[in-house]
Design an enzyme around this catalytic site. Structure first.
Site, short mmCIF file in Angstrom:
data_model
loop_
_atom_site.label_atom_id
_atom_site.label_comp_id
_atom_site.label_asym_id
_atom_site.label_seq_id
_atom_site.Cartn_x
_atom_site.Cartn_y
_atom_site.Cartn_z
N ASP A 93 0.85 -1.19 0.00
CA ASP A 93 0.00 0.00 0.00
C ASP A 93 0.90 1.25 0.00
O ASP A 93 1.79 1.38 0.85
CB ASP A 93 -0.85 -0.05 1.28
CG ASP A 93 -1.97 0.95 1.30
OD1 ASP A 93 -2.41 1.39 0.23
OD2 ASP A 93 -2.44 1.29 2.42
N HIS A 94 0.67 2.14 -0.92
CA HIS A 94 1.43 3.41 -1.00
C HIS A 94 2.95 3.24 -1.06
O HIS A 94 3.67 3.90 -0.30
CB HIS A 94 1.07 4.34 0.16
CG HIS A 94 -0.35 4.81 0.12
ND1 HIS A 94 -0.79 5.76 -0.76
CD2 HIS A 94 -1.44 4.42 0.83
CE1 HIS A 94 -2.09 5.95 -0.58
NE2 HIS A 94 -2.51 5.15 0.36
N GLU A 145 -1.40 5.88 -9.10
CA GLU A 145 -2.36 6.87 -8.57
C GLU A 145 -2.23 8.21 -9.28
O GLU A 145 -1.14 8.70 -9.53
CB GLU A 145 -2.16 7.06 -7.06
CG GLU A 145 -3.10 8.13 -6.48
CD GLU A 145 -3.24 8.11 -4.96
OE1 GLU A 145 -3.05 7.05 -4.35
OE2 GLU A 145 -3.57 9.17 -4.40
N GLY A 190 -7.73 8.57 6.96
CA GLY A 190 -7.90 8.88 8.37
C GLY A 190 -9.36 8.96 8.81
O GLY A 190 -10.28 8.63 8.04
N HIS A 222 -9.08 4.85 -2.42
CA HIS A 222 -8.42 4.90 -1.11
C HIS A 222 -9.30 5.70 -0.17
O HIS A 222 -10.33 6.24 -0.57
CB HIS A 222 -7.05 5.58 -1.25
CG HIS A 222 -6.01 4.69 -1.83
ND1 HIS A 222 -4.94 4.25 -1.12
CD2 HIS A 222 -5.90 4.15 -3.06
CE1 HIS A 222 -4.20 3.46 -1.90
NE2 HIS A 222 -4.76 3.39 -3.09
N GLY A 223 -8.88 5.77 1.08
CA GLY A 223 -9.54 6.66 2.04
C GLY A 223 -11.03 6.41 2.16
O GLY A 223 -11.83 7.34 2.23
N SER A 225 -12.90 4.69 4.51
CA SER A 225 -13.56 4.35 5.77
C SER A 225 -14.79 5.22 5.98
O SER A 225 -14.81 6.38 5.57
CB SER A 225 -12.59 4.54 6.95
OG SER A 225 -11.73 3.42 7.05
N SER A 268 -8.89 2.80 8.57
CA SER A 268 -9.28 3.55 9.78
C SER A 268 -10.46 2.92 10.52
O SER A 268 -10.47 2.89 11.76
CB SER A 268 -9.61 5.00 9.43
OG SER A 268 -8.47 5.64 8.92
P1 13P Z 1 -8.97 5.00 5.43
O1 13P Z 1 -8.05 5.84 6.28
O2 13P Z 1 -10.17 5.78 5.00
O3 13P Z 1 -9.33 3.72 6.07
O4 13P Z 1 -8.16 4.65 4.07
C1 13P Z 1 -7.22 3.61 4.05
C2 13P Z 1 -6.40 3.61 2.80
O5 13P Z 1 -6.68 4.27 1.82
C3 13P Z 1 -5.22 2.72 2.77
O6 13P Z 1 -4.47 2.91 1.62
O1 G3H Z 2 -3.10 4.94 3.57
C1 G3H Z 2 -2.81 4.79 4.73
C2 G3H Z 2 -3.10 3.51 5.40
O2 G3H Z 2 -4.19 3.66 6.27
C3 G3H Z 2 -1.88 2.99 6.11
O3 G3H Z 2 -1.60 3.76 7.20
O4 G3H Z 2 0.77 4.38 6.85
O5 G3H Z 2 -0.30 4.52 9.14
O6 G3H Z 2 0.22 2.29 8.09
P1 G3H Z 2 -0.12 3.74 7.85
ZN ZN Z 3 -4.50 4.89 0.83
#
Ligand code: 13P
Ligand code: G3H
Ligand code: ZN
Length: 320
Positions: A93-94, A145, A190, A222-223, A225, A268
């Protein structure tokens, strides 16, 4: 070099094709420890859903990269032991550098995200293409992305988001060779995605415009939640302090899942579920000191949350 195929993992190619055609999205749940991994696998086996196990570079630093890779291998065996061998992807991830992506490829990941969204458009293309060319040699799929999400990932904090520009997607996909594309349409990382009083709405119109330009191409959100208010209230009731935490309404994600969006990232909400459950035990049983007595309820609560997402938001149940 460990090949993901040897440890029973799959890449995202077939999963995404089916998800786009079947109008559902595959859960991409982050994990950093054993209880999260167990909850994810239990939830996905019980609902017969495919799953993407996501590891951020922060997770690698926290848990150790070798341990996480063996946990993913363990997840494959655990699903079989629970009675239903679901398809499992191990995804970075990222990823922010070529070196990090390469290191994950070498330790058994089956899918890689290279997030060049903070670079200029041309730099993003260059870095993403470098990762794609490397990963494709090993039949590993790559997510790129375009557009910037607000919020915090590891050490990168973006105050402002900038939506993906639909006029760029076709060129980006063609020139990089990515297998899927993460877009920015108003979701953010977040628990504080919107300010109180702000209109809570993601830009499904931009998503529709993107789909027109690259029909059927796998899109990632992404993001995503939803920040369930019941969990926020529980956290606050048991001594927490999370004011004004607001997420993406589930109905809006459900609509997105019915489009070419075939991977939805959720981290999150899981953090909230675990925190609420642990705080409850601490408040109600202050004499308890066996970690299993609070991590166990946290794991159960996490599993219920994941199942809820699969059945009511993503629609990936019975698709494994
Ligand atoms: P949330 O913070 O909305 O759960 O997003 C997680 C995310 O995008 C992980 O890459
Ligand atoms: O995109 C972010 C994910 O929620 C991962 O979070 O970098 O704190 O592990 P983290
Ligand atoms: Zn993300």
């Amino acid at each position: 070099m460990v090949s993901y195929k040897d440890i029973g993992l799959v890449n995202t190619r077939e999963l995404f094709k089916k998800a786009v055609n079947g109008r559902y999205a595959i859960p991409a749940y982050n994990f950093n420890n054993m209880e999260q991994m167990q909850a994810i696998i239990q939830a996905c086996v019980e609902t017969k859903s495919p799953v993407i196990l996501q590891v951020s570079s922060g997770a690698r630093k926290y848990a150790n990269q070798t341990i996480l890779r063996y946990m993913a291998e363990g997840a494959v065996q655990y699903a079989k032991e629970l009675g239903y061998p679901i398809p499992i992807v191990l995804h970075l991830d990222h990823g922010d550098t070529f070196e990090l992506c390469k290191s994950c490829v070498e330790t058994g990941f089956s899918s890689i995200m290279i997030d060049g969204s903070h670079h200029s458009y041309e730099e993003n293309i260059k870095l993403t293409k470098q990762v794609v060319d490397y990963c494709h040699q090993y039949d590993i799929t790559v997510e790129g992305e375009l557009g910037i999400l607000a919020g915090v990932e590891d050490d990168v904090k973006a105050e402002q988001h900038s939506y993906t520009r639909p006029e760029e997607v076709e060129d980006f996909v063609k020139r990089t060779g990515v297998d899927s594309l993460a877009i920015a349409i108003g979701t953010s990382h977040g628990a504080y995605k919107f300010k109180p009083g702000q209109k809570v709405e993601i830009r499904l119109d931009i998503l529709a415009e993107i789909e027109k330009r690259i029909p059927g191409f796998p899109i990632v959100l992404h993001g995503s939640s939803s920040v369930p208010q019941s969990l926020v209230q529980e956290i606050n009731m048991y001594g927490g302090k999370m004011q004004d935490a607001v997420g993406i309404p589930e109905e809006q994600l459900r609509k997105a899942a019915e489009s070419a969006v075939c991977k939805i990232n959720i981290d999150s909400d899981g953090r909230l579920a675990m925190t609420a459950a642990i705080r409850k035990v601490f408040a109600e049983k202050p004499d308890e000191f066996d970690p299993r007595k609070y991590l166990g309820p946290a794991r159960d609560s996490l599993k219920e949350l994941y199942k809820h997402k699969i059945i009511h938001v993503l629609g990936s149940d019975n698709k494994a």
